[in-house]
Design an enzyme around this catalytic site. Structure first.
Site, PDB file in Angstrom:
ATOM      1  N   LYS A  24      -5.537  -7.533  13.546  1.00 30.72           N
ATOM      2  CA  LYS A  24      -5.047  -6.675  14.624  1.00 30.72           C
ATOM      3  C   LYS A  24      -5.524  -5.258  14.337  1.00 30.72           C
ATOM      4  O   LYS A  24      -4.993  -4.561  13.481  1.00 30.72           O
ATOM      5  CB  LYS A  24      -3.509  -6.718  14.675  1.00 30.72           C
ATOM      6  CG  LYS A  24      -2.928  -5.917  15.827  1.00 30.72           C
ATOM      7  CD  LYS A  24      -2.271  -4.662  15.270  1.00 30.72           C
ATOM      8  CE  LYS A  24      -1.794  -3.733  16.318  1.00 30.72           C
ATOM      9  NZ  LYS A  24      -2.843  -2.809  16.821  1.00 30.72           N
ATOM     10  N   CYS A  36      -7.354   8.657   4.337  1.00 30.88           N
ATOM     11  CA  CYS A  36      -6.148   8.501   3.516  1.00 30.88           C
ATOM     12  C   CYS A  36      -6.316   9.176   2.172  1.00 30.88           C
ATOM     13  O   CYS A  36      -5.369   9.680   1.598  1.00 30.88           O
ATOM     14  CB  CYS A  36      -5.848   7.030   3.325  1.00 30.88           C
ATOM     15  SG  CYS A  36      -7.226   6.107   2.626  1.00 30.88           S
ATOM     16  N   TRP A  91      -7.055   3.495  12.613  1.00 34.34           N
ATOM     17  CA  TRP A  91      -8.201   3.890  13.438  1.00 34.34           C
ATOM     18  C   TRP A  91      -9.294   4.645  12.695  1.00 34.34           C
ATOM     19  O   TRP A  91     -10.360   4.882  13.247  1.00 34.34           O
ATOM     20  CB  TRP A  91      -7.760   4.732  14.645  1.00 34.34           C
ATOM     21  CG  TRP A  91      -6.749   5.812  14.363  1.00 34.34           C
ATOM     22  CD1 TRP A  91      -5.403   5.731  14.587  1.00 34.34           C
ATOM     23  CD2 TRP A  91      -6.976   7.112  13.820  1.00 34.34           C
ATOM     24  NE1 TRP A  91      -4.782   6.888  14.215  1.00 34.34           N
ATOM     25  CE2 TRP A  91      -5.728   7.768  13.743  1.00 34.34           C
ATOM     26  CE3 TRP A  91      -8.110   7.801  13.385  1.00 34.34           C
ATOM     27  CZ2 TRP A  91      -5.573   9.061  13.253  1.00 34.34           C
ATOM     28  CZ3 TRP A  91      -7.974   9.088  12.884  1.00 34.34           C
ATOM     29  CH2 TRP A  91      -6.714   9.698  12.835  1.00 34.34           C
ATOM     30  N   ASN A  92      -9.044   5.021  11.453  1.00 37.66           N
ATOM     31  CA  ASN A  92     -10.032   5.949  10.872  1.00 37.66           C
ATOM     32  C   ASN A  92     -11.299   5.290  10.324  1.00 37.66           C
ATOM     33  O   ASN A  92     -12.366   5.881  10.410  1.00 37.66           O
ATOM     34  CB  ASN A  92      -9.369   6.861   9.837  1.00 37.66           C
ATOM     35  CG  ASN A  92      -8.732   6.112   8.719  1.00 37.66           C
ATOM     36  OD1 ASN A  92      -8.290   4.978   8.887  1.00 37.66           O
ATOM     37  ND2 ASN A  92      -8.683   6.717   7.555  1.00 37.66           N
ATOM     38  N   GLU A 123       1.605  14.408   4.726  1.00 33.40           N
ATOM     39  CA  GLU A 123       0.214  14.123   5.090  1.00 33.40           C
ATOM     40  C   GLU A 123      -0.096  14.694   6.477  1.00 33.40           C
ATOM     41  O   GLU A 123       0.598  14.401   7.438  1.00 33.40           O
ATOM     42  CB  GLU A 123      -0.013  12.604   5.094  1.00 33.40           C
ATOM     43  CG  GLU A 123      -1.458  12.226   5.334  1.00 33.40           C
ATOM     44  CD  GLU A 123      -1.653  10.714   5.415  1.00 33.40           C
ATOM     45  OE1 GLU A 123      -0.917  10.063   6.171  1.00 33.40           O
ATOM     46  OE2 GLU A 123      -2.560  10.207   4.726  1.00 33.40           O
ATOM     47  N   GLY A 165      -0.113   4.169   8.395  1.00 30.46           N
ATOM     48  CA  GLY A 165       0.800   5.242   8.034  1.00 30.46           C
ATOM     49  C   GLY A 165       2.088   4.722   7.414  1.00 30.46           C
ATOM     50  O   GLY A 165       2.342   3.514   7.378  1.00 30.46           O
ATOM     51  N   GLU A 189      -1.576  -0.339   2.195  1.00 32.89           N
ATOM     52  CA  GLU A 189      -2.433   0.808   1.842  1.00 32.89           C
ATOM     53  C   GLU A 189      -2.005   1.940   2.759  1.00 32.89           C
ATOM     54  O   GLU A 189      -2.283   1.893   3.965  1.00 32.89           O
ATOM     55  CB  GLU A 189      -3.911   0.481   2.084  1.00 32.89           C
ATOM     56  CG  GLU A 189      -4.461  -0.627   1.209  1.00 32.89           C
ATOM     57  CD  GLU A 189      -4.706  -0.211  -0.222  1.00 32.89           C
ATOM     58  OE1 GLU A 189      -4.505   0.975  -0.548  1.00 32.89           O
ATOM     59  OE2 GLU A 189      -5.072  -1.082  -1.012  1.00 32.89           O
ATOM     60  N   LEU A 190      -1.324   2.927   2.209  1.00 31.83           N
ATOM     61  CA  LEU A 190      -0.712   3.949   3.063  1.00 31.83           C
ATOM     62  C   LEU A 190      -1.374   5.311   2.859  1.00 31.83           C
ATOM     63  O   LEU A 190      -2.519   5.402   2.475  1.00 31.83           O
ATOM     64  CB  LEU A 190       0.794   3.968   2.806  1.00 31.83           C
ATOM     65  CG  LEU A 190       1.468   2.582   2.914  1.00 31.83           C
ATOM     66  CD1 LEU A 190       2.935   2.663   2.562  1.00 31.83           C
ATOM     67  CD2 LEU A 190       1.280   1.960   4.292  1.00 31.83           C
TER      68      LEU A 190
HETATM   69  P1  NAD Z   1      -0.430   3.523  11.979  1.00 29.92           P
HETATM   70  O1  NAD Z   1       0.523   3.114  10.892  1.00 29.92           O
HETATM   71  O2  NAD Z   1       0.078   4.236  13.139  1.00 29.92           O
HETATM   72  O3  NAD Z   1      -1.155   2.218  12.553  1.00 29.92           O
HETATM   73  C1  NAD Z   1      -1.862   1.330  11.714  1.00 29.92           C
HETATM   74  C2  NAD Z   1      -1.898  -0.030  12.379  1.00 29.92           C
HETATM   75  O4  NAD Z   1      -0.598  -0.616  12.320  1.00 29.92           O
HETATM   76  C3  NAD Z   1      -2.276  -0.016  13.847  1.00 29.92           C
HETATM   77  O5  NAD Z   1      -3.065  -1.151  14.114  1.00 29.92           O
HETATM   78  C4  NAD Z   1      -0.918  -0.097  14.545  1.00 29.92           C
HETATM   79  O6  NAD Z   1      -0.994  -0.635  15.818  1.00 29.92           O
HETATM   80  C5  NAD Z   1      -0.152  -1.001  13.605  1.00 29.92           C
HETATM   81  N1  NAD Z   1       1.302  -0.847  13.563  1.00 29.92           N
HETATM   82  C6  NAD Z   1       2.014   0.285  13.670  1.00 29.92           C
HETATM   83  N2  NAD Z   1       3.328   0.026  13.490  1.00 29.92           N
HETATM   84  C7  NAD Z   1       3.434  -1.305  13.235  1.00 29.92           C
HETATM   85  C8  NAD Z   1       4.528  -2.176  12.945  1.00 29.92           C
HETATM   86  N3  NAD Z   1       5.786  -1.743  12.873  1.00 29.92           N
HETATM   87  N4  NAD Z   1       4.275  -3.477  12.718  1.00 29.92           N
HETATM   88  C9  NAD Z   1       3.015  -3.953  12.753  1.00 29.92           C
HETATM   89  N5  NAD Z   1       1.939  -3.173  13.043  1.00 29.92           N
HETATM   90  C10 NAD Z   1       2.147  -1.865  13.265  1.00 29.92           C
HETATM   91  O7  NAD Z   1      -1.591   4.311  11.243  1.00 29.92           O
HETATM   92  P2  NAD Z   1      -2.820   5.070  11.930  1.00 29.92           P
HETATM   93  O8  NAD Z   1      -2.287   6.304  12.574  1.00 29.92           O
HETATM   94  O9  NAD Z   1      -3.639   4.121  12.728  1.00 29.92           O
HETATM   95  O10 NAD Z   1      -3.696   5.452  10.664  1.00 29.92           O
HETATM   96  C11 NAD Z   1      -3.497   6.594   9.925  1.00 29.92           C
HETATM   97  C12 NAD Z   1      -2.726   6.302   8.665  1.00 29.92           C
HETATM   98  O11 NAD Z   1      -3.388   5.296   7.907  1.00 29.92           O
HETATM   99  C13 NAD Z   1      -2.631   7.494   7.759  1.00 29.92           C
HETATM  100  O12 NAD Z   1      -1.321   7.651   7.275  1.00 29.92           O
HETATM  101  C14 NAD Z   1      -3.566   7.148   6.615  1.00 29.92           C
HETATM  102  O13 NAD Z   1      -3.262   7.794   5.425  1.00 29.92           O
HETATM  103  C15 NAD Z   1      -3.444   5.686   6.538  1.00 29.92           C
HETATM  104  N6  NAD Z   1      -4.622   5.097   5.889  1.00 29.92           N
HETATM  105  C16 NAD Z   1      -4.509   4.585   4.627  1.00 29.92           C
HETATM  106  C17 NAD Z   1      -5.627   4.075   3.982  1.00 29.92           C
HETATM  107  C18 NAD Z   1      -5.530   3.506   2.584  1.00 29.92           C
HETATM  108  O14 NAD Z   1      -6.398   2.739   2.209  1.00 29.92           O
HETATM  109  N7  NAD Z   1      -4.530   3.849   1.801  1.00 29.92           N
HETATM  110  C19 NAD Z   1      -6.852   4.072   4.633  1.00 29.92           C
HETATM  111  C20 NAD Z   1      -6.930   4.608   5.911  1.00 29.92           C
HETATM  112  C21 NAD Z   1      -5.801   5.109   6.534  1.00 29.92           C
END
Ligand code: NAD
Length: 491
Positions: free
Chosen positions: A174, A283, A150-151, A384, A228, A249-250
């Site tokens: 998605k 991130c 979402w960010n 984090e 995440g 990308e986490l």
């Molecule tokens: P999240 O992992 O909760 O969700 C990310 C996406 O994955 C959403 O669309 C969610 O619906 C989907 N999702 C969740 N679990 C899933 C599964 N088991 N299978 C398939 N899809 C699934 O993350 P968030 O809270 O939306 O975003 C924040 C996180 O993203 C932070 O940890 C941040 O560090 C990371 N992030 C990383 C980068 C990067 O480039 N490294 C950039 C931005 C954000």
């Protein structure tokens, strides 16, 4: 209230299950639009459309044709940038100054990968055997499942879409359930540009209801995930089960390291930019600030003074410097980490709790918060937070800085502030991070590979590397020998 449907096979349609959910403006906590609640049936339809588009021509299309469409998309995006930024800010609460910068920059990705597509060449191999010509062809993989957080929804979708489509793949996107609107706005632009139906599809909804069936779908050839650690692990396991590649990308716990020989005025700004920009919901946040002993106290004082003046406010106002937290769960998580830091014995020198809404409204604000006396074994230094919470640690010398910086499960990025060139180079070599910024922070480009070491991810986005991550190599052996050799012996 405005409704955002799904985009499947070149058509906007209601979700198969007939359900919708509301999306909120984080500044007001008022719902402002309804989002289609996709399910496995919608994923099925989207992947089928994407597979059909891939097989019926897109996968074998001329790079010049794809490049033309990507450039036309870039032109339309340029016109739409300001409107897209408004949607993004309304939906995720990020400052308009930042979403505007991001959306204006998106066309560069599509133009760059359009150019790379036209330069996607195989090789003729100087093979060590007679009467054969051997060459390689970089071929697309098929349907890509792209999953975003979402960010920075549009920017992170673009990092996947541009190289994936340029290489001849089709995509099912998605977006996060918290910020889906801008991805559907993007679909409208794709629609206007005239991409063949099914090349780009968007299925909105929840991780378990859309993300999980997308990764598990037998026709999805690769997953590109940003999010995440928990979601990343889930995606990676599901991809392993199906033996398909996954780019992840986490998160991060990136060190931003300030040496006594730094230009201190610039270092203060760089350290602030690393954690309070985007309300820390990034991130690549420089959430662990390492400061050399000899300047520690004075530097902390400067940071507190600077961050203490940050203007909290409406993210749609260009003058605002720190906006709301995007989601209620994220707000609760940030506050719980502030409690954890206090309980661990870290010293709170700024903020340390919820902030009143700047206009007396309902949106969720957290005070810019700084903890000093943080040790690297504390949870506040290891996990984090994804919020405006800075941890300050001390170090004795360069070796000590490297030891503390690298003692982390993560390795997304690192910052170094020094005017000593030798030190800048040595630190860049020594830091275990996918990106090292020296005397700058939080800079990204379509030209520069981005991704994590260790638990921060697998694979790279951006730059030429990202294009090859969306291709597979076919090797062709073409014999001109008049006679087949002994059929019982390997050639
Ligand atoms: P999240 O992992 O909760 O969700 C990310 C996406 O994955 C959403 O669309 C969610 O619906 C989907 N999702 C969740 N679990 C899933 C599964 N088991 N299978 C398939 N899809 C699934 O993350 P968030 O809270 O939306 O975003 C924040 C996180 O993203 C932070 O940890 C941040 O560090 C990371 N992030 C990383 C980068 C990067 O480039 N490294 C950039 C931005 C954000």
């Amino acid at each position: 209230m405005q409704r955002y449907p799904l985009y499947i096979g070149g058509a906007f349609r209601d979700p198969a299950g007939g359900e919708w959910f509301e999306t909120e403006n984080p500044y007001t906590l008022e719902p402002w639009a309804q989002i289609a609640r996709g399910t496995a049936a919608d994923v099925e339809a989207a992947v089928a459309a994407a597979q059909q588009a891939f097989e019926s021509g897109w996968g074998r299309s001329k790079p010049a044709y794809r490049a033309g469409l990507l450039r036309a998309l870039a032109d339309r995006l340029e016109q739409a940038a300001a409107d897209l930024a408004q949607v993004e800010t309304r939906d995720n609460g990020k400052l308009i100054a930042e979403t505007g910068g991001q959306t204006r920059y998106l066309p560069a990705w599509f133009r760059y990968y359009a150019g790379l597509a036209e330069n996607l060449e195989g090789r003729v191999i100087p093979i060590d055997k007679p009467d054969v010509t051997v060459y390689t062809r970089p071929e697309p993989l098929g349907v890509i499942g792209a999953i975003t957080p979402w960010n920075s929804p549009l920017m992170l979708a673009t990092w996947k879409l541009a190289p994936a489509l340029a290489a001849g793949n089709t995509v099912v996107l998605k977006p996060s359930e918290f910020t889906s609107a801008s991805s559907i706005e993007l679909a409208r632009i794709f629609d206007q540009v005239g991409f063949p139906p099914g090349v780009f599809n968007v299925v909105t909804g929840f991780g378990g209801e859309v993300g999980v069936p997308l990764v598990a779908h037998p026709q999805v050839a690769k997953v590109a995930f940003t999010g995440g650690e928990a979601g990343g692990r889930g995606v990676y396991k599901a991809a392993a089960e199906r033996l398909i590649p996954a780019t992840l990308e986490l998160g991060g716990k990136s060190p931003n390291i300030v040496f006594a020989d730094a230009d201190i005025d610039q270092a203060v700004k760089g350290v602030i930019a690393g954690i309070f920009a985007a309300t820390g919901q990034t991130c690549l946040a420089g959430s662990r600030v390492l400061v050399e002993d000899s300047i520690h106290d004075a530097f902390v004082e400067r940071l507190v003074a600077f961050a203490g003046r940050a203007r909290l406010g409406d993210p749609a106002d260009l003058a605002t410097q720190v906006g709301p937290v995007t989601t209620r769960p994220q707000y609760d998580k940030i506050l719980s980490y502030i409690d954890i830091a206090r309980a661990e014995g870290a010293r709170c020198v700024l903020g340390g709790g919820p902030a009143p809404h700047p206009a007396g409204g309902k949106g969720l604000f957290v005070q810019p918060t700084i903890f000093a006396d943080v040790r690297n074994d504390m949870r506040i230094a290891r996990e984090e937070v994804f919020g405006p919470v800075m941890s300050i640690l001390r170090f004795k010398d360069q070796a000590d800085a490297v030891r503390i910086a690298n003692d982390s499960d993560y390795g997304l990025a690192a910052g170094v502030w020094t005017q000593n060139l030798r030190r800048a180079l040595d630190m860049s070599d020594a830091l275990a991070a996918g990106t090292v910024w020296v005397n700058t922070y939080r800079a990204v480009s379509y030209l520069a590979p981005f991704g994590g070491y260790k638990a921060s991810g697998i694979g790279r986005e951006n730059g030429a590397e990202a294009l090859s991550a969306y291709t597979q190599t076919k090797t062709v052996w073409l014999s001109t020998a008049a006679e087949q050799p002994d059929p019982f012996v390997m050639r």
